[in-house]
Motif scaffolding. Structure first.
Motif, short mmCIF file in Angstrom:
data_model
loop_
_atom_site.label_atom_id
_atom_site.label_comp_id
_atom_site.label_asym_id
_atom_site.label_seq_id
_atom_site.Cartn_x
_atom_site.Cartn_y
_atom_site.Cartn_z
N THR A 219 60.80 15.53 -48.95
CA THR A 219 62.06 15.50 -48.21
C THR A 219 62.32 14.11 -47.64
O THR A 219 61.40 13.30 -47.46
CB THR A 219 62.05 16.51 -47.05
N ASP A 220 63.60 13.84 -47.33
CA ASP A 220 63.97 12.57 -46.69
C ASP A 220 64.50 12.79 -45.27
O ASP A 220 65.04 11.89 -44.64
CB ASP A 220 65.00 11.82 -47.53
N GLY A 221 64.31 13.97 -44.75
CA GLY A 221 64.66 14.34 -43.39
C GLY A 221 64.27 15.80 -43.19
O GLY A 221 64.20 16.55 -44.17
N VAL A 222 63.98 16.19 -41.95
CA VAL A 222 63.58 17.58 -41.69
C VAL A 222 64.30 18.08 -40.44
O VAL A 222 64.28 17.44 -39.39
CB VAL A 222 62.05 17.71 -41.49
N HIS A 223 64.90 19.25 -40.58
CA HIS A 223 65.60 19.92 -39.48
C HIS A 223 64.76 21.10 -39.00
O HIS A 223 64.27 21.90 -39.80
CB HIS A 223 66.96 20.44 -39.96
N LEU A 224 64.57 21.20 -37.69
CA LEU A 224 63.90 22.34 -37.08
C LEU A 224 64.94 23.31 -36.55
O LEU A 224 65.79 22.94 -35.73
CB LEU A 224 62.99 21.90 -35.93
N ALA A 260 55.80 16.56 -33.04
CA ALA A 260 56.09 15.30 -32.36
C ALA A 260 55.17 14.19 -32.85
O ALA A 260 55.62 13.06 -33.11
CB ALA A 260 55.95 15.48 -30.85
N GLU A 261 53.89 14.49 -32.98
CA GLU A 261 52.93 13.49 -33.44
C GLU A 261 53.23 13.04 -34.87
O GLU A 261 53.05 11.86 -35.22
CB GLU A 261 51.51 14.07 -33.36
N ALA A 262 53.70 13.96 -35.68
CA ALA A 262 54.03 13.61 -37.07
C ALA A 262 55.32 12.80 -37.17
O ALA A 262 55.55 12.12 -38.17
CB ALA A 262 54.15 14.88 -37.91
N ASP A 263 56.15 12.88 -36.12
CA ASP A 263 57.45 12.19 -36.08
C ASP A 263 58.24 12.46 -37.35
O ASP A 263 58.80 11.55 -37.98
CB ASP A 263 57.24 10.68 -35.88
N LEU A 264 58.29 13.73 -37.70
CA LEU A 264 58.87 14.17 -38.97
C LEU A 264 60.34 14.57 -38.84
O LEU A 264 61.12 14.44 -39.78
CB LEU A 264 58.05 15.35 -39.50
N ALA A 287 62.50 27.43 -23.67
CA ALA A 287 63.13 26.55 -24.65
C ALA A 287 63.04 25.09 -24.22
O ALA A 287 62.70 24.21 -25.01
CB ALA A 287 64.59 26.96 -24.86
N VAL A 288 63.32 24.82 -22.95
CA VAL A 288 63.28 23.45 -22.44
C VAL A 288 61.86 22.90 -22.46
O VAL A 288 61.63 21.74 -22.81
CB VAL A 288 63.90 23.38 -21.03
N ALA A 289 60.89 23.74 -22.10
CA ALA A 289 59.49 23.30 -22.13
C ALA A 289 59.07 22.94 -23.56
O ALA A 289 58.38 21.93 -23.78
CB ALA A 289 58.59 24.39 -21.56
N LEU A 290 59.50 23.75 -24.53
CA LEU A 290 59.17 23.45 -25.92
C LEU A 290 59.86 22.17 -26.39
O LEU A 290 59.28 21.38 -27.15
CB LEU A 290 59.55 24.63 -26.82
N MET A 291 61.08 21.95 -25.94
CA MET A 291 61.76 20.70 -26.27
C MET A 291 61.00 19.51 -25.69
O MET A 291 60.90 18.45 -26.32
CB MET A 291 63.20 20.71 -25.74
N GLY A 292 60.45 19.69 -24.49
CA GLY A 292 59.63 18.62 -23.92
C GLY A 292 58.48 18.25 -24.85
O GLY A 292 58.26 17.07 -25.14
N SER A 293 57.76 19.26 -25.33
CA SER A 293 56.65 18.98 -26.24
C SER A 293 57.14 18.38 -27.55
O SER A 293 56.51 17.48 -28.12
CB SER A 293 55.88 20.28 -26.52
N LEU A 294 58.27 18.85 -28.04
CA LEU A 294 58.81 18.36 -29.30
C LEU A 294 59.19 16.89 -29.22
O LEU A 294 59.13 16.15 -30.21
CB LEU A 294 60.04 19.19 -29.70
N PHE A 295 59.58 16.45 -28.03
CA PHE A 295 60.01 15.07 -27.85
C PHE A 295 58.96 14.21 -27.14
O PHE A 295 59.30 13.21 -26.53
CB PHE A 295 61.35 15.03 -27.12
N GLY A 296 57.70 14.63 -27.24
CA GLY A 296 56.62 13.73 -26.89
C GLY A 296 55.96 13.94 -25.54
O GLY A 296 55.12 13.13 -25.13
N GLU A 297 56.29 15.01 -24.84
CA GLU A 297 55.68 15.25 -23.53
C GLU A 297 54.22 15.65 -23.70
O GLU A 297 53.87 16.49 -24.51
CB GLU A 297 56.43 16.38 -22.81
N LYS A 298 53.35 15.00 -22.89
CA LYS A 298 51.91 15.31 -22.92
C LYS A 298 51.39 15.43 -21.50
O LYS A 298 51.97 14.87 -20.56
CB LYS A 298 51.14 14.21 -23.66
N LEU A 299 50.29 16.14 -21.35
CA LEU A 299 49.68 16.29 -20.04
C LEU A 299 49.07 14.98 -19.57
O LEU A 299 49.19 14.60 -18.40
CB LEU A 299 48.60 17.38 -20.07
N LEU A 300 48.40 14.25 -20.48
CA LEU A 300 47.77 12.97 -20.16
C LEU A 300 48.23 11.89 -21.14
O LEU A 300 48.46 12.17 -22.30
CB LEU A 300 46.23 13.10 -20.22
#
Length: 300
Positions: A219-224, A260-264, A287-300
């Motif tokens: 693929t040349d782009g991926v939609h979630l 998020a780590e794959a930046d796919l 939903a908002v918490a999952l968006m946080g993780s999807l856009f790079g939020e980490k505990l440390l």
């Protein structure tokens, strides 16, 4: 994660199904702090407001069993046009639903910019029904089929092209409620599906690793497209079609963190948040918490 310019688009659509309230999903997600959460992560967020959705008398169109066909086509076309403009600017579309019929417009607008768009369909359901196979006539059970070019001509030809995605570019994660026609279509088209059986047996880590490897090379782009009913109703009670035995809150965070780590991903939508059926806005907060993780939020 590289910081993104995120364009937030709300779609207060409740015409793809029968239970009222899901049109308030975008407002509930905003109220749960999505903009603040993403900005705290360093992303730039532009809220484009809500797509206008007409509210006609709920009815079947004369020549089909599909509910509210004309209004869904109109709303999907407006969303597709908006999302196409977002992609033309080079921004990341983040679409808030609304019922899952909005994916018809999302994919129509996004796929215009790609030769081989990949789709991760995170959902309890396949959404691969047509007017002929659907037990209900509810269009929120059809968007993936429509995007494959299967279904009513008015739906499949939004923005005057079809199909929007190829079956070999789709991965469904979390399926546990499939109609007979959907099972046949999955087998016929060779669509990759990770049911709850695979998630339980393999673990979410392996499922996401395989999904990333599978899509990255083709693929040349991926939609979630994430339906909150993909999660177990204990974690996300405010959805219109809950199915017990779903993906856990923690497994979902892991999935988002790995993506998020794959930046796919190049676009995403979160759908089927229904505040009327919810408990103190719990599902919108999830939903908002999952968006946080999807856009790079980490505990440390």
């Amino acid at each position: 994660m590289k910081k993104k310019n995120i364009a937030l688009v709300g779609v207060p659509m409740d015409l793809g199904q029968m239970r009222r309230g899901v049109d308030m999903g975008p407002s509930a997600i905003r109220y749960a702090g999505v903009i603040e959460r993403l900005e705290q992560l360093g992303h730039t967020v532009e809220d484009l407001g809500d797509i206008r959705i007409d509210q006609p008398e709920r009815e079947h169109t004369a020549d089909t069993n599909l509910r509210n066909l004309d209004a869904v086509v109109k709303g999907s076309t407006e969303l597709a046009t908006t999302v196409r403009s977002v992609k033309e600017k080079g921004d990341f579309p983040l679409i808030l639903g609304g019922d899952h019929s909005i994916a018809i417009g999302s994919l129509a607008g996004i796929s215009k910019r790609y030769e081989n768009l990949g789709v991760i369909w995170y959902d309890a359901h396949g959404d691969l029904n047509t007017g002929e196979t659907s037990p209900s006539g509810n269009i929120h059970g059809m968007p993936l089929a429509v995007s494959l070019g299967i279904g009513h001509p008015d739906l499949v030809n939004i923005l005057d092209y079809t199909p929007k995605v190829k079956p070999e570019n789709i991965v469904i994660i979390g399926a546990r409620s499939l109609d007979e026609g959907e099972r046949e279509l999955i087998k016929e088209r060779g669509i990759r599906v990770y049911t709850m059986h695979e998630i339980d047996r393999m673990g979410m880590t392996k499922v996401i690793e395989e999904s990333i490897d599978y899509l990255k090379g083709r693929t040349d782009g991926v939609h979630l497209s994430l339906d909150l009913d993909g999660l177990d109703p204990l974690d996300a009670p405010g959805v219109g079609t809950p199915v017990i035995g779903g993906i856990s809150y923690r497994e979902s965070h892991l999935a988002m963190e790995m993506l998020a780590e794959a930046d796919l991903l190049t676009s995403a939508e979160f759908v089927e948040v229904n505040p009327i059926l919810d408990e103190k806005n719990k599902t919108a907060k999830v939903a908002v918490a999952l968006m946080g993780s999807l856009f790079g939020e980490k505990l440390l």
